[in-house]
Scaffold this active site. Structure first.
Site, PDB file in Angstrom:
ATOM      1  N   THR A   1      -2.132   7.738   6.446  1.00 36.45           N
ATOM      2  CA  THR A   1      -2.699   6.517   7.016  1.00 36.45           C
ATOM      3  C   THR A   1      -1.749   5.360   6.734  1.00 36.45           C
ATOM      4  OG1 THR A   1      -3.986   5.861   5.058  1.00 36.45           O
ATOM      5  CG2 THR A   1      -5.022   7.412   6.588  1.00 36.45           C
ATOM      6  N   GLY A   2      -1.768   4.374   7.615  1.00 32.69           N
ATOM      7  CA  GLY A   2      -0.831   3.266   7.469  1.00 32.69           C
ATOM      8  C   GLY A   2       0.604   3.738   7.579  1.00 32.69           C
TER       9      GLY A   2
ATOM     10  N   SER B   1      -3.201  -0.053  -6.437  1.00 30.94           N
ATOM     11  CA  SER B   1      -2.479  -1.308  -6.623  1.00 30.94           C
ATOM     12  C   SER B   1      -2.410  -1.712  -8.084  1.00 30.94           C
ATOM     13  CB  SER B   1      -3.164  -2.432  -5.846  1.00 30.94           C
ATOM     14  OG  SER B   1      -2.502  -3.662  -6.054  1.00 30.94           O
TER      15      SER B   1
ATOM     16  N   GLY C   1       4.203   3.710   4.192  1.00 29.51           N
ATOM     17  CA  GLY C   1       3.731   4.862   4.952  1.00 29.51           C
ATOM     18  C   GLY C   1       4.803   5.463   5.831  1.00 29.51           C
TER      19      GLY C   1
ATOM     20  N   TYR D   1      -9.455  -7.961  -2.985  1.00 31.22           N
ATOM     21  CA  TYR D   1      -8.429  -6.921  -2.847  1.00 31.22           C
ATOM     22  C   TYR D   1      -8.369  -6.057  -4.101  1.00 31.22           C
ATOM     23  CZ  TYR D   1      -3.650  -5.002  -2.846  1.00 31.22           C
ATOM     24  OH  TYR D   1      -2.550  -4.173  -2.932  1.00 31.22           O
TER      25      TYR D   1
ATOM     26  N   SER E   1       4.669   1.645   9.335  1.00 34.40           N
ATOM     27  CA  SER E   1       5.678   0.754   8.754  1.00 34.40           C
ATOM     28  C   SER E   1       5.619   0.849   7.241  1.00 34.40           C
ATOM     29  CB  SER E   1       5.437  -0.702   9.195  1.00 34.40           C
ATOM     30  OG  SER E   1       4.190  -1.178   8.710  1.00 34.40           O
TER      31      SER E   1
END
Length: 255
Positions: free
Chosen positions: A11-12, A140, A18, A155, A15
């Site tokens: 996924t993602g 993250s 990913g 986030y 760019s």
């Protein structure tokens, strides 16, 4: 060729981390399906990674919708015959002070980062349950350590959920021989910063974060991709439930 004959969904994948990860998997023998919201960007990335079109397929859609994750997995199975690895990489980022966050902001983070990874992992696990596999999430550093310069409460909360999911699913999926781990990057130079900064601002701001990392530089997509491929490979066959900081030393401490 650690991934010869393997099938990978990312996924993602259009760019940044990913796309780099997809290119590394293909270079090591895998067939890959990449997901993202922008079909044109996905097609361009696929052509760049594999001009022949034989090793890369695309599946466009917003990962916040569980049907998108299901479609990604279904395409991997239909096009390449199964699924061995899921890289749950899609995410969004736009620092905003807590007192200014709206319900829409909150939903954007939780739906894309946590809900998206949750249901895509579920779809992947259903496809892997008979023969095992590996799932790698992009979490993250902000879920481990708060940074005042980049206020990111929603986030960070979403990514903390991703980290908790890794530990819980590691236990639940172990009997099915499905491993799940995560990487937790610090500042990595990807196009995500161009979603809320101008090109000139990116060129000015990002270098100021080099010194934030004890190793003296921001991360590059290749730094995170290498860690993802390791966790997805048989070299990590006795590793599950781990959140691996890939952060230039940020979470270790300060100089």
């Amino acid at each position: 060729m650690r991934f010869a004959g393997k099938v990978v969904a990312i996924t993602g994948g259009g760019s940044g981390i990913g796309k780099e990860t997809a290119a590394r998997f293909v270079a090591e023998g895998a067939s890959v399906v990449i997901n993202g919201r922008d079909l044109a960007k996905l097609k361009a990335a696929a052509r760049e990674i594999d001009p022949s079109g034989a090793k890369v397929a695309v599946s466009a859609g917003d990962i916040a919708d569980p049907a998108t994750g299901t479609a990604l997995v279904d395409l991997a199975v239909a096009r390449f015959g199964g699924l061995d690895v899921l890289v749950n990489n899609a995410g969004v980022f736009n620092p905003k002070p807590f007192l200014e966050l709206t319900e829409a902001d909150y939903d954007w983070y939780l739906d894309t980062i946590l809900k998206g990874k949750f249901f895509t992992a579920q779809a992947a696990a259903k496809a892997m349950k008979d023969k095992g596999g590996a799932i790698v999430q992009t979490g993250s550093m902000w879920a481990i350590q708060a940074i005042g310069a980049t206020p990111s409460a929603a986030y960070s909360a979403a990514n903390a959920g991703v980290h908790a999911m890794v530990r819980n699913l590691a236990i639940e999926l172990a009997p099915l021989k499905i491993r799940i781990n995560a990487v937790a990057p610090a500042v990595v130079e990807t196009p995500v910063y161009n979603t809320f900064l101008t090109d000139a601002q990116v060129a000015d701001v990002l270098p100021s974060f080099d010194a934030f990392h004890p190793l003296g530089r921001n991360g590059q997509p290749r730094d995170v991709a290498e860690a993802i491929l390791f966790l997805a490979s048989d070299q990590a066959s006795w590793i599950t439930g781990t959140v691996l900081p890939v952060d230039g030393g940020v979470t270790a401490g300060r100089q």
